[in-house]
Design an enzyme around this catalytic site. Structure first.
Site, PDB file in Angstrom:
ATOM      1  CG  PHE A 124     -35.545 -36.394 102.105  1.00 20.41           C
ATOM      2  CD1 PHE A 124     -34.411 -35.680 101.738  1.00 20.41           C
ATOM      3  CD2 PHE A 124     -36.696 -35.686 102.397  1.00 20.41           C
ATOM      4  CE1 PHE A 124     -34.427 -34.293 101.664  1.00 20.41           C
ATOM      5  CE2 PHE A 124     -36.729 -34.296 102.329  1.00 20.41           C
ATOM      6  CZ  PHE A 124     -35.586 -33.601 101.957  1.00 20.41           C
ATOM      7  CG  ASP A 194     -39.719 -39.709  98.162  1.00 19.73           C
ATOM      8  OD1 ASP A 194     -39.606 -39.093  97.080  1.00 19.73           O
ATOM      9  OD2 ASP A 194     -39.705 -39.143  99.276  1.00 19.73           O
ATOM     10  CE1 TYR A 219     -38.330 -29.169  95.925  1.00 20.94           C
ATOM     11  CE2 TYR A 219     -40.720 -29.261  96.144  1.00 20.94           C
ATOM     12  CZ  TYR A 219     -39.459 -29.564  96.625  1.00 20.94           C
ATOM     13  OH  TYR A 219     -39.333 -30.271  97.790  1.00 20.94           O
ATOM     14  CE  LYS A 220     -36.097 -32.169  95.928  1.00 15.83           C
ATOM     15  NZ  LYS A 220     -36.333 -33.297  96.824  1.00 15.83           N
ATOM     16  NE  ARG A 366     -27.749 -32.356  96.806  1.00  8.91           N
ATOM     17  CZ  ARG A 366     -29.077 -32.376  96.915  1.00  8.91           C
ATOM     18  NH1 ARG A 366     -29.716 -33.501  97.144  1.00  8.91           N
ATOM     19  NH2 ARG A 366     -29.777 -31.262  96.828  1.00  8.91           N
TER      20      ARG A 366
HETATM   21  C1  LIG Z   1     -36.897 -33.058  98.138  1.00 11.52           C
HETATM   22  C2  LIG Z   1     -37.485 -34.294  98.724  1.00 11.52           C
HETATM   23  C3  LIG Z   1     -38.770 -34.271  99.295  1.00 11.52           C
HETATM   24  C4  LIG Z   1     -39.483 -32.964  99.416  1.00 11.52           C
HETATM   25  O1  LIG Z   1     -40.627 -32.971 100.145  1.00 11.52           O
HETATM   26  P1  LIG Z   1     -41.513 -31.655 100.195  1.00 11.52           P
HETATM   27  O2  LIG Z   1     -42.589 -32.007 101.130  1.00 11.52           O
HETATM   28  O3  LIG Z   1     -42.003 -31.391  98.805  1.00 11.52           O
HETATM   29  O4  LIG Z   1     -40.659 -30.530 100.680  1.00 11.52           O
HETATM   30  C5  LIG Z   1     -39.314 -35.469  99.716  1.00 11.52           C
HETATM   31  N1  LIG Z   1     -38.612 -36.623  99.624  1.00 11.52           N
HETATM   32  C6  LIG Z   1     -37.369 -36.650  99.120  1.00 11.52           C
HETATM   33  C7  LIG Z   1     -36.644 -37.948  99.010  1.00 11.52           C
HETATM   34  C8  LIG Z   1     -36.763 -35.497  98.666  1.00 11.52           C
HETATM   35  O5  LIG Z   1     -35.533 -35.511  98.175  1.00 11.52           O
END
Ligand SMILES: *Cc1c(COP(=O)(O)O)cnc(C)c1O
Length: 407
Positions: A124, A194, A219-220, A366
């Site tokens: 990511f 992660d 939040y997911k 997705r």
């Molecule tokens: C959504 C996501 C994040 C989000 O990071 P934020 O700092 O909370 O915006 C981080 N890593 C991955 C793999 C994600 O999918």
């Protein structure tokens, strides 16, 4: 496979009543809980009460009288149960990105003489950016990237830390966490996960895996609300040996002693820094209560069943797009991604037809199967609607809404 069979699967599922806690319109199929989890009625009520009573009426007294001081620890304990950790190994603070910076920078000194942080090239974006930022900030550290499936063979005596994202946000491919963690340890490296697309979606057992540290979103799949803070894990025994890069007063062992000397809190709580976002944490705590009545294993089983149903339904209704997600249920997350050359337009047409997923450039559709509120019948209806949209091709007739800044 047909719609009737999906309804039967929902009747047999132990999670049907849990869905009723969510404020979802009856005519909407919401398959984007992997981006933003929906609202529960109890969360709306709790937020209103925190604002009116605790802030509005209680004012500063609420730190004592409404338990604001312990709110972070209460959220952490609930998340710890979902990810197979002890309550003091988890804290909830900042964004996942900031948490990742803190964890990597803090772990780095534990492996002096090793100059590499190893991660994967399709990670990511924030993981890539933050890792490069850590290397630039702490010095004597270089970022090396490989494809995700090469991490285990690349890790060696020059690697201080391996950072991997468990479930790929684009394809939904899931790495073998125990195997990669073991490979990192074999080489003497520390393993950081992660789990943004894992906690609450697929089985996570941080103790069982032997993970050193982890970060994730709330939040997911944890439905904590837009912009809810991230969580981080540092395994017990390790936390006491690391110093967080940001030493704020809320990470102190006794913030309200206002001591001159910094003394880090025991456990992961030392990664807290400033005053926490009380409103977001209050919403998160209310959102996490649903897990008091849901066995995490039952939820992740249901998610696996949903992705399987969706794949079956696609075949049954005759959608023949390429599936980017692994077909082995143990190698995928609670997500199915399909390829289409006009994926953005297809998704906008789907959303207009009442099926909300999302689009990741260049060609991915997705669909997230968040277990607490998605039903088998939703998987069926999404497949059937996709089939209709692909037949009608409204984007060729100027009947698709224009794209916004967020795909
Ligand atoms: C959504 C996501 C994040 C989000 O990071 P934020 O700092 O909370 O915006 C981080 N890593 C991955 C793999 C994600 O999918």
């Amino acid at each position: 496979m047909d719609r009737r069979r999906c309804l039967d699967r929902d009747t047999a599922s132990g999670l049907a009543a849990v869905r009723d806690r969510f404020e979802l319109p009856a005519d909407l199929v919401y398959l984007d809980g992997n981006s933003l989890g929906p609202l529960q009625a109890v969360v709306a009520d709790r937020l209103a009460a925190v604002v009116a009573d605790e802030w509005g009426h209680g004012l500063v007294r609420s730190w004592n009288e409404a338990g604001w001081l312990e709110l972070t620890a209460r959220c952490a304990a609930r998340i710890a149960r979902i990810v197979g950790a002890g309550p003091h190994e988890v804290t909830v603070t900042d964004s996942t990105s900031v948490d990742l910076f803190g964890v990597l920078a803090a772990l780095r000194p534990l492996r002096p003489g090793r100059e590499i942080v190893l991660t994967h090239d399709d990670n990511f974006p924030t993981d890539r950016y933050v890792t490069e930022g850590v290397a630039a900030t702490v010095g004597d550290l270089e970022v090396v990237v490989t494809p995700a499936d090469r991490l285990a063979e690349r890790v060696a005596e020059d690697v201080a830390v391996v950072l991997a994202t468990h479930v790929d946000y684009r394809t939904g491919a899931r790495l073998d966490a125990p195997a990669l963690t073991a490979a990192a340890h074999e080489a003497g490296a520390l393993m950081v996960w992660d789990l943004a697309h894992s906690a609450g979606a697929v089985p996570v057992d941080l103790h069982g895996w032997g993970a050193d540290a982890a970060v994730g979103c709330t939040y997911k799949f944890l439905n904590g609300g837009p912009g809810a803070p991230g969580w981080l894990f540092v395994r017990s025994g390790l936390a006491s040996r690391v110093a967080p890069p940001i030493r704020g007063w809320f990470g102190h062992a006794r913030p309200f002693d206002f001591a001159r000397a910094y003394e880090p809190a025991p456990g992961a709580a030392r990664f807290r820094n400033g005053t926490p976002p009380l409103l977001s944490l209050a919403a998160l705590e209310a959102a996490l209560r649903v897990w008091d009545d849901v066995d995490p294993a039952a939820a992740t089983d249901h998610a696996a069943g949903l992705t399987a149903t969706f794949l079956e339904a696609l075949e049954a209704v005759g959608v023949d797009l390429a599936v980017a997600t692994p077909l082995d249920p143990d190698r995928r997350g609670a997500q199915v991604s399909l390829r289409h050359g006009a994926a953005g337009a297809v998704m906008r047409a789907l959303v207009a037809a009442g099926v909300i997923g999302d689009h990741r450039p260049p060609d991915l559709l997705r669909f997230g199967f968040s277990p607490l509120f998605v039903r088998h019948v939703d998987a069926w209806d999404a497949a059937a609607t996709l089939r209709r949209v692909l037949e009608e091709r409204p984007w060729e007739h100027g009947r698709t809404p224009p794209r916004g800044p967020v795909p």
